[in-house]
Design an enzyme around this catalytic site. Structure first.
Site, PDB file in Angstrom:
ATOM      1  N   LYS A   1       3.528 -11.789 -14.805  1.00  0.00           N
ATOM      2  CA  LYS A   1       4.565 -12.740 -14.459  1.00  0.00           C
ATOM      3  C   LYS A   1       4.031 -13.992 -13.812  1.00  0.00           C
ATOM      4  O   LYS A   1       4.683 -14.802 -13.992  1.00  0.00           O
ATOM      5  CB  LYS A   1       5.628 -11.932 -13.669  1.00  0.00           C
ATOM      6  CG  LYS A   1       6.469 -10.741 -14.443  1.00  0.00           C
ATOM      7  CD  LYS A   1       7.529 -10.279 -13.643  1.00  0.00           C
ATOM      8  CE  LYS A   1       7.071  -9.357 -12.439  1.00  0.00           C
ATOM      9  NZ  LYS A   1       6.166  -8.195 -13.005  1.00  0.00           N
TER      10      LYS A   1
ATOM     11  N   GLY B   1      -5.306  -2.981  -4.233  1.00  0.00           N
ATOM     12  CA  GLY B   1      -6.641  -2.589  -4.619  1.00  0.00           C
ATOM     13  C   GLY B   1      -6.714  -1.361  -5.087  1.00  0.00           C
ATOM     14  O   GLY B   1      -7.739  -0.803  -5.347  1.00  0.00           O
TER      15      GLY B   1
ATOM     16  N   ASP C   1       3.042  -5.993 -12.920  1.00  0.00           N
ATOM     17  CA  ASP C   1       1.690  -6.281 -13.484  1.00  0.00           C
ATOM     18  C   ASP C   1       1.706  -6.580 -14.650  1.00  0.00           C
ATOM     19  O   ASP C   1       0.514  -6.642 -15.305  1.00  0.00           O
ATOM     20  CB  ASP C   1       0.798  -5.354 -12.702  1.00  0.00           C
ATOM     21  CG  ASP C   1       0.920  -4.845 -11.554  1.00  0.00           C
ATOM     22  OD1 ASP C   1       0.990  -5.793 -10.599  1.00  0.00           O
ATOM     23  OD2 ASP C   1       0.987  -3.580 -11.384  1.00  0.00           O
TER      24      ASP C   1
ATOM     25  N   HIS D   1       1.898 -11.351  -7.226  1.00  0.00           N
ATOM     26  CA  HIS D   1       1.875 -11.943  -8.465  1.00  0.00           C
ATOM     27  C   HIS D   1       0.800 -12.859  -8.415  1.00  0.00           C
ATOM     28  O   HIS D   1       0.464 -13.989  -7.570  1.00  0.00           O
ATOM     29  CB  HIS D   1       3.317 -13.052  -8.510  1.00  0.00           C
ATOM     30  CG  HIS D   1       4.514 -12.186  -8.990  1.00  0.00           C
ATOM     31  ND1 HIS D   1       5.663 -12.768  -9.105  1.00  0.00           N
ATOM     32  CD2 HIS D   1       4.496 -11.053  -9.111  1.00  0.00           C
ATOM     33  CE1 HIS D   1       6.479 -11.865  -9.180  1.00  0.00           C
ATOM     34  NE2 HIS D   1       5.957 -10.813  -9.418  1.00  0.00           N
TER      35      HIS D   1
HETATM   36  P1  IMP Z   1       7.138   0.699  -3.391  1.00  0.00           P
HETATM   37  O1  IMP Z   1       7.968  -0.541  -4.171  1.00  0.00           O
HETATM   38  O2  IMP Z   1       6.187   0.272  -2.477  1.00  0.00           O
HETATM   39  O3  IMP Z   1       8.487   1.754  -2.558  1.00  0.00           O
HETATM   40  O4  IMP Z   1       6.658   1.591  -4.268  1.00  0.00           O
HETATM   41  C1  IMP Z   1       7.308   2.391  -5.208  1.00  0.00           C
HETATM   42  C2  IMP Z   1       6.735   2.499  -6.700  1.00  0.00           C
HETATM   43  O5  IMP Z   1       6.591   0.883  -7.168  1.00  0.00           O
HETATM   44  C3  IMP Z   1       5.153   2.821  -6.525  1.00  0.00           C
HETATM   45  O6  IMP Z   1       4.946   3.513  -7.843  1.00  0.00           O
HETATM   46  C4  IMP Z   1       4.450   1.406  -6.610  1.00  0.00           C
HETATM   47  O7  IMP Z   1       3.110   1.739  -7.017  1.00  0.00           O
HETATM   48  C5  IMP Z   1       5.224   0.642  -7.328  1.00  0.00           C
HETATM   49  N1  IMP Z   1       5.251  -0.868  -7.138  1.00  0.00           N
HETATM   50  C6  IMP Z   1       5.862  -1.406  -6.232  1.00  0.00           C
HETATM   51  N2  IMP Z   1       5.598  -2.758  -6.510  1.00  0.00           N
HETATM   52  C7  IMP Z   1       4.916  -2.765  -7.357  1.00  0.00           C
HETATM   53  C8  IMP Z   1       4.204  -4.136  -8.094  1.00  0.00           C
HETATM   54  O8  IMP Z   1       4.240  -5.238  -7.708  1.00  0.00           O
HETATM   55  N3  IMP Z   1       3.427  -3.885  -9.123  1.00  0.00           N
HETATM   56  C9  IMP Z   1       3.133  -2.320  -9.695  1.00  0.00           C
HETATM   57  N4  IMP Z   1       3.733  -1.735  -9.199  1.00  0.00           N
HETATM   58  C10 IMP Z   1       4.419  -1.516  -7.860  1.00  0.00           C
HETATM   59 MG    MG Z   2       1.106  -7.243  -9.298  1.00  0.00          MG
END
Ligand code: IMP
Ligand code: MG
Length: 332
Positions: free
Chosen positions: A16, A250, A13, A42
């Site tokens: 990018k 969200g 976040d 994104h």
């Molecule tokens: P997962 O990737 O869904 O397994 O989540 C593992 C950790 O990565 C959690 O803390 C999510 O909030 C974080 N996370 C995964 N994808 C994103 C993203 O695109 N932006 C921010 N945090 C992410």
């Molecule tokens: Mg994002």
């Protein structure tokens, strides 16, 4: 350009999507390869419309750009087809034969597993899908009839384009602090998110990369659990205009001021050659919409200078508003 890797410097976040959309329009990008998976959204503002893309590469805003999803990626078929429709990119979109498939059962496993819930995952099932690939029982893109029109060899296409000196962009997801190897383990995502991993997921070798652009936001945010140095209260974040809601899930994001030590680490591990800093207007409101470096307020310039000093890399792009073209571009 010609071959640039975009990697996140913090917890995802960082903006990018915005940087990618700018480069796609401006340079312009000929080929954009998305890595990672559906957990990342994104956000791209283009022609007054907001897109939150989980599968289609951010380069879609450039109509001549070929769009690919790499072999190291996990494809969510329903989301992929929905976004292809929304962005109208069917005739220039490709998916690698060997990308693996993330299925409904993976999301169910993600949401019902106590330890994953404790990490605050996105719930898309990316961790379980990667586990299945490692077990070598995953379905691949070539096994899915709906993906037939898109199948290609992404590494072949990418290396071909690089050999022809076309502008190629490898689109990373999340950020270094969420990397399985370099992040705040176990509060991380299921894969490495560094520039090297992005190359590997796209099928491009390290000697083919010209630039590694690490993207920082002017303050830090994090969703899910795990440490966030300098974390402030929601009220304080709201007061400063740093309170954000996640594009993908969200969820409310936690916030903290920019951390130079983490930025230095991200620059080092990614082997970054340059940096982008987004949302400078959220920290210094007078920056809003500015497109010339000299027109930035003095404190904002000093902040950028401090980032350069502490990371050892130049800040070439500075975000000053949501639209793709709200950028100070310091490249010649
Ligand atoms: P997962 O990737 O869904 O397994 O989540 C593992 C950790 O990565 C959690 O803390 C999510 O909030 C974080 N996370 C995964 N994808 C994103 C993203 O695109 N932006 C921010 N945090 C992410
Ligand atoms: Mg994002």
């Amino acid at each position: 350009m010609p071959c640039t890797v975009i990697a996140g410097g913090f917890w995802g976040d960082e903006g990018k999507g915005k940087i990618i959309s700018y480069l796609a329009l401006k340079d312009p990008i000929d080929l954009c390869i998305r890595t990672g998976s559906v957990n990342a959204a994104h956000t791209i503002w283009y022609n007054g419309k907001r897109y939150a893309l989980h599968m289609v590469p951010g380069g879609f805003v450039q109509e001549k750009c070929r769009l690919l999803v790499g072999p190291g990626t996990n494809v969510h078929v329903v989301q992929f087809l929905k976004e292809v429709e929304e962005t109208g990119v069917k005739n220039r979109m490709g998916v690698d034969n060997q990308a693996s498939i993330i299925e409904e059962k993976h999301s169910t496993q993600d949401k019902s597993s106590a330890h994953l819930k404790g990490l605050g995952t996105t719930g898309w099932g990316v961790g379980p899908a990667i586990e299945e690939r490692v077990r070598r029982t995953a379905k691949l893109a070539k096994d899915v009839p709906e993906l037939k029109p898109y199948l290609t060899d992404v590494s072949d296409e990418a290396n071909d384009a690089i050999a022809k000196r076309k502008n190629v962009l490898l689109e990373g997801t999340q950020g270094l602090m969420l990397s399985l190897f370099y992040g705040t383990y176990p509060y991380v995502t299921g894969r490495d998110t560094s520039a090297s991993a992005i190359c590997s997921e796209a099928g491009v070798g390290p000697t083919r990369i010209d630039n590694v652009l690490v993207v920082f936001k002017a303050f830090m945010t994090r969703v899910g659990t795990g440490p966030l140095p300098g974390e402030m209260s929601k009220e304080e974040a709201q007061k400063r205009g740093w309170f954000e809601i996640a594009a993908g899930t969200g969820r409310e994001r936690r916030s903290a001021p920019f951390n130079f030590e983490l930025a230095r680490r991200a620059a080092t591990v990614n082997g970054a050659t340059q940096a982008a800093v987004t949302k400078l207007d959220c920290v210094y409101p007078k920056c809003e919409g500015v497109r010339e470096f000299d027109e930035l307020p003095r404190e904002a310039k000093q902040f950028i200078g401090e980032i350069e000093k502490q990371t050892g890399i130049p800040v070439m792009l500075v975000g000053t508003g949501p639209e793709a073209l709200d950028i100070v571009d310091r490249r010649k």
